[in-house]
Design a protein around this motif. Structure first.
Motif, PDB file in Angstrom:
ATOM      1  N   UNK A  89       0.844  -1.195   0.000  1.00 22.22           N
ATOM      2  CA  UNK A  89       0.000   0.000   0.000  1.00 22.22           C
ATOM      3  C   UNK A  89       0.879   1.244   0.000  1.00 22.22           C
ATOM      4  N   UNK A  90       0.665   2.120  -0.984  1.00 21.48           N
ATOM      5  CA  UNK A  90       1.408   3.380  -1.033  1.00 21.48           C
ATOM      6  C   UNK A  90       0.417   4.530  -1.206  1.00 21.48           C
ATOM      7  N   UNK A  91       0.777   5.722  -0.737  1.00 17.62           N
ATOM      8  CA  UNK A  91      -0.121   6.878  -0.916  1.00 17.62           C
ATOM      9  C   UNK A  91      -0.127   7.330  -2.374  1.00 17.62           C
TER      10      UNK A  91
ATOM     11  N   UNK B  38      -2.570  -1.358  -3.170  1.00 13.28           N
ATOM     12  CA  UNK B  38      -2.888  -0.791  -4.484  1.00 13.28           C
ATOM     13  C   UNK B  38      -1.746  -0.879  -5.492  1.00 13.28           C
ATOM     14  N   UNK B  39      -0.573  -1.410  -5.086  1.00 17.68           N
ATOM     15  CA  UNK B  39       0.575  -1.491  -5.997  1.00 17.68           C
ATOM     16  C   UNK B  39       1.218  -2.864  -5.867  1.00 17.68           C
ATOM     17  N   UNK B  40       1.658  -3.403  -7.006  1.00 15.24           N
ATOM     18  CA  UNK B  40       2.360  -4.685  -7.013  1.00 15.24           C
ATOM     19  C   UNK B  40       3.866  -4.469  -7.029  1.00 15.24           C
ATOM     20  N   UNK B  41       4.572  -5.276  -6.256  1.00 18.10           N
ATOM     21  CA  UNK B  41       6.020  -5.295  -6.334  1.00 18.10           C
ATOM     22  C   UNK B  41       6.450  -5.961  -7.639  1.00 18.10           C
ATOM     23  N   UNK B  42       7.704  -5.786  -8.052  1.00 18.62           N
ATOM     24  CA  UNK B  42       8.164  -6.467  -9.272  1.00 18.62           C
ATOM     25  C   UNK B  42       7.994  -7.981  -9.165  1.00 18.62           C
TER      26      UNK B  42
ATOM     27  N   UNK C 134      10.990  -6.047   0.415  1.00 22.34           N
ATOM     28  CA  UNK C 134      10.161  -4.926   0.857  1.00 22.34           C
ATOM     29  C   UNK C 134      10.428  -3.773  -0.108  1.00 22.34           C
ATOM     30  N   UNK C 135       9.769  -2.657   0.096  1.00 20.78           N
ATOM     31  CA  UNK C 135       9.918  -1.505  -0.797  1.00 20.78           C
ATOM     32  C   UNK C 135      10.078  -0.235   0.023  1.00 20.78           C
ATOM     33  N   UNK C 136      10.852   0.704  -0.509  1.00 22.40           N
ATOM     34  CA  UNK C 136      10.979   2.040   0.083  1.00 22.40           C
ATOM     35  C   UNK C 136      10.241   3.034  -0.814  1.00 22.40           C
ATOM     36  N   UNK C 137       9.508   3.942  -0.178  1.00 23.06           N
ATOM     37  CA  UNK C 137       8.672   4.902  -0.911  1.00 23.06           C
ATOM     38  C   UNK C 137       9.190   6.314  -0.638  1.00 23.06           C
ATOM     39  N   UNK C 138       9.318   7.109  -1.689  1.00 22.52           N
ATOM     40  CA  UNK C 138       9.701   8.511  -1.521  1.00 22.52           C
ATOM     41  C   UNK C 138       8.823   9.386  -2.413  1.00 22.52           C
TER      42      UNK C 138
ATOM     43  N   UNK D 256      11.888  -1.527  -4.943  1.00 28.85           N
ATOM     44  CA  UNK D 256      11.973  -2.799  -4.252  1.00 28.85           C
ATOM     45  C   UNK D 256      13.376  -3.080  -3.755  1.00 28.85           C
ATOM     46  N   UNK D 257      13.463  -3.650  -2.556  1.00 28.36           N
ATOM     47  CA  UNK D 257      14.756  -3.940  -1.943  1.00 28.36           C
ATOM     48  C   UNK D 257      14.871  -5.454  -1.732  1.00 28.36           C
ATOM     49  N   UNK D 258      15.909  -6.061  -2.308  1.00 26.46           N
ATOM     50  CA  UNK D 258      16.156  -7.483  -2.130  1.00 26.46           C
ATOM     51  C   UNK D 258      17.382  -7.712  -1.273  1.00 26.46           C
TER      52      UNK D 258
END
Length: 758
Positions: A656-658, A685-689, A727-731, A742-744
């Motif tokens: 979920x991202x804004x 609302x968003x899919x990771x790779x 996981x993912x980082x959002x900016x 996405x962070x692996x």
């Protein structure tokens, strides 16, 4: 005609075929190795066989009821095998979505860190989502990770993870058979919504002593079995332990020599399985099965500022695991009636202790924080199972289960002391006692050579305090044999679940706790429809296509804060209730010619949730992986070398991202940082790779002069080093939009292990 089918070593054989060649009538042994076949009086030619054993044909004359125990030669090998009837094939079985695995399925395959793993094997099947990479989650047909019933010799397990999910609690050295159900559930199973994993362990060799020893990169295993009294009493013991702590201790010791602050981390786990089996007579036998598993994580940090004594001390100790015991008595009342009586005990525990001490520099004294929590589950109960075969056309199962649950989700103690002797103490203790009584009955009926039906009912009464829940769950399945090489099957199942796992994160952590249904939180319920066609094609190809539609009600989501151990005092106020639905289609294709095996599976599925407190319409689940594809290849070059490869792909997990940021208006007379408010259109609302990886492995085998087998295994996990996002980082961008990355953390991982079988 009835009896047991054994291997030469006295081990019972599950799903062995008993076939009368003259009348073309047959049956299978049940999960205890017992069979019963009704035939006319006279002469018969009976063939006893199993895929991992030899074939034995015996001429038998029936003048009445007759007992006949059969011993098959294990590991029987010939140049060519012609299978004329395999009653355990999906073409002949009635239930949809059933997969049976034996010990041979773990001999060669893709094993993380060269360690065979039950849960990761199940994750590779169609219709099963694996959750987060290398975490032993199991999300079957849209269900949650807590909706899977794990049974070890009839005893339920609550926590099946080691090392945060890198390994599961099942030691494959002692596993004999696994029955996995994901859509069509027989009436004898209940208590969970999504799947049943019924694990049976080996009894032990009745004639000779045998064992195995495995030395791997992260763990070691040893298994030993043999007779206590030859042909009467046997034992089987298997132990597994990791030595990660042997690596971390010297590594941190070296690091601490060049650092002023000292840090020590220790982690270890073990599994111990033990089983003793005794044969009283041809009709009576008993066994005692024990399991103990434990994980230990210790973190000790010391910070030094201006003195030789540590200024800050942080200690963290986390332990979790299971202790189970079961006593089984199997008795043949007659040639048609078999019974198994089991007493079970399960103890699940999770404990953490935390201590923080900060010495004040400006004045004497310290600030000390102490936290302790102990969470347990204790189950006591019995299982009664009856297997009745009145004739060739009916196979009736009925029985009763009872379980007394004692849940203690939290026994929490927190203390805070500072230098001025002010003390703040917080205590939380919660406990729930409940009773779960079950009765079931089912009948598998062969109406003709082309049509089989399985109908049953599963009734559960669950009581807690003054509240009682009654659940009646009908089960039905039908197999229509379209032709000799194809069958069409359809099934309908209702399931109920009376316990819930509360988690503050999407990871399956040992600090998550189980709670029962209460007066305010009603049991979860599911309905599932499934249908499919199963066929045997030319050139040794098998094809199955299955579709499912599943609805789920009274699901709960924890709405508390993201702390490690959320409060269980008011958990009923911190959960939200909703519903879910999942549907899709699965295709499985397999090919084998004796040396080369290829298995291909594809899943197209949708997994949705509706929680009105979160969102006013349906939204995708976090593990709504639209596409899942896997291909597994194994090839035997000769008797000494075999290799395997596996490629796995699935659509990315969802986050979920804004979607925008709204500036908050300044209110006169108040402080306002004007940081704004994030707007979220919908959950997840968003899919990771997309996720994909390739695993490779090879086994080198050699037989020693003493007849022992030595195996070297070398494997590569994630062979082309795909950094799949964990996981993912959002900016936020300058133009107001948002960007995620996405962070692996798991690159290519090589491993090896050495096994000696004696």
């Amino acid at each position: 005609l009835s009896g047991y089918i054994y291997q030469e070593n006295g081990e019972t054989v599950i799903n062995a075929t008993v076939w009368d060649i003259i009348s073309n009538t047959g049956t299978l042994t049940n999960e205890h190795g017992f069979y019963s076949l009704t035939l006319n009086e006279g002469k018969h030619k009976i063939r006893f066989s199993h895929i991992s054993c030899g074939e034995h044909t015996k001429d038998i004359t029936l003048e009445g009821n007759k007992s006949q125990n059969i011993y098959l030669k294990a590991d029987y090998r010939i140049n060519e095998v012609v299978v004329t009837a395999n009653l355990n094939s999906p073409i002949y079985t009635t239930q949809t979505g059933k997969v049976s695995l034996s010990a041979r399925d773990f001999v060669s395959g893709n094993n993380f860190m060269s360690s065979p793993d039950v849960v990761k094997k199940l994750q590779s099947l169609s219709g099963v989502a694996s959750g987060t990479e290398l975490i032993s989650g199991l999300y079957v047909h849209g269900g949650g990770n807590d909706e899977n019933l794990f049974l070890l010799d009839g005893t339920p397990l609550y926590q099946v993870n080691h090392a945060g999910g890198l390994f599961s609690a099942f030691n494959t050295d002692i596993v004999k058979n696994i029955d996995f159900y994901k859509s069509g559930f027989p009436a004898r199973y209940g208590g969970r919504l999504s799947s049943v994993i019924d694990v049976r362990t080996n009894n032990g060799n009745m004639k000779e002593y045998h064992g195995s020893f495995t030395l791997g990169l992260l763990e070691g295993r040893i298994q030993f079995e043999g007779p206590i009294i030859k042909d009467r009493t046997s034992f089987n013991v298997a132990m597994r332990r990791t030595w990660l702590d042997l690596f971390t201790a010297p590594a941190f010791a070296i690091m601490n020599t060049s650092r002023r602050d000292k840090q020590n981390v220790r982690y270890a786990f073990h599994d111990i399985n033990a089983k003793v089996t005794h044969i009283f007579s041809e009709k009576s036998r008993a066994d005692i099965s024990l399991y103990s598993g434990n994980d230990l994580l210790k973190v000790n940090n010391k910070a030094y500022f201006y003195t030789s004594e540590p200024s800050n001390i942080d200690k963290f100790n986390l332990q979790w695991g299971n202790l189970t015991a079961s006593v089984n008595w199997k008795y043949i009342f007659s040639h048609k009636l078999f019974a198994n009586f089991t007493g079970v005990y399960t103890h699940n525990r999770s404990k953490f202790d935390y201590l923080s001490e900060e010495k004040l520099i400006s004045k004497e004294g310290s600030i000390i924080k102490t936290q302790n929590n102990h969470s347990t589950i204790n189950d006591f109960g019995y299982r009664m199972e009856f297997d009745y075969r009145p004739n060739t056309w009916n196979h009736i199962r009925f029985g009763s289960n009872y379980m007394h649950h004692i849940f203690m989700p939290q026994n929490f103690y927190s203390k805070y002391d500072n230098a001025t002797n002010n003390e703040l103490t917080d205590r939380i203790k919660s406990q729930y006692k409940s009773n779960e009584f079950t009765f079931y009955a089912e009948d598998e009926i062969s109406l003709s050579s082309r049509l089989k039906l399985n109908g049953g009912i599963h009734y559960t009464m669950f009581s807690i305090a003054s509240t009682k829940y009654h659940s009646v769950e009908p089960r039905a399945a039908m197999n229509i044999k379209v032709c000799d090489n194809a069958s069409f099957k359809i099934s309908y199942t209702e399931m109920s679940q009376f316990m819930h796992q509360l988690s503050a994160t999407y990871l399956n952590l040992p600090t998550d706790y189980w709670v029962p249904s209460t007066e305010r939180i009603t049991p979860m319920r599911s309905r599932q429809y499934s249908a499919g066609i199963y066929s045997r094609l030319p050139y040794n190809i098998k094809l199955s296509i299955e579709g499912f539609y599943k609805t789920m009600h009274n699901l709960i989501e924890y709405n508390g804060d993201n702390q490690l151990n959320p409060s269980a005092n008011d958990w009923e106020e911190s959960v939200r209730t909703g519903k879910g639905k999942a549907y899709g289609a699965e295709t499985d294709i397999s090919y084998s010619n004796g040396k080369t095996s290829i298995d291909v599976s594809y899943t197209l599925s949708w997994n949705k949730r509706f929680f009105p407190d979160f969102h006013q319409s349906w939204y995708p689940d976090k593990f709504d992986n639209r596409h899942k594809f896997s291909i597994n290849l194994s090839h035997k070059f000769n008797n000494r070398i075999d290799a395997y490869a596996s490629w796995n792909f699935h659509s990315g997990n969802r986050i979920t991202i804004p979607t925008q940021k709204v500036e908050a208006p300044a209110i006169p007379g108040t402080e306002n940082s004007n940081e704004g408010m994030m707007i979220y259109e919908a959950p997840n609302n968003v899919s990771l790779p997309a996720y994909h990886r390739l695993d490779l492995g090879i086994n080198f085998r050699k037989t020693t002069k003493r007849g022992f087998e030595r195996i070297w295994n070398v494997s590569l996990y994630n062979a082309y080093c795909r950094m799949n996002p964990l996981y993912a980082t959002i900016k936020q961008n300058p133009n107001g939009t948002f960007t995620g990355k996405g962070q692996g953390i798991f690159p290519i991982i090589p491993s090896f292990c050495y096994t000696l079988k004696f």
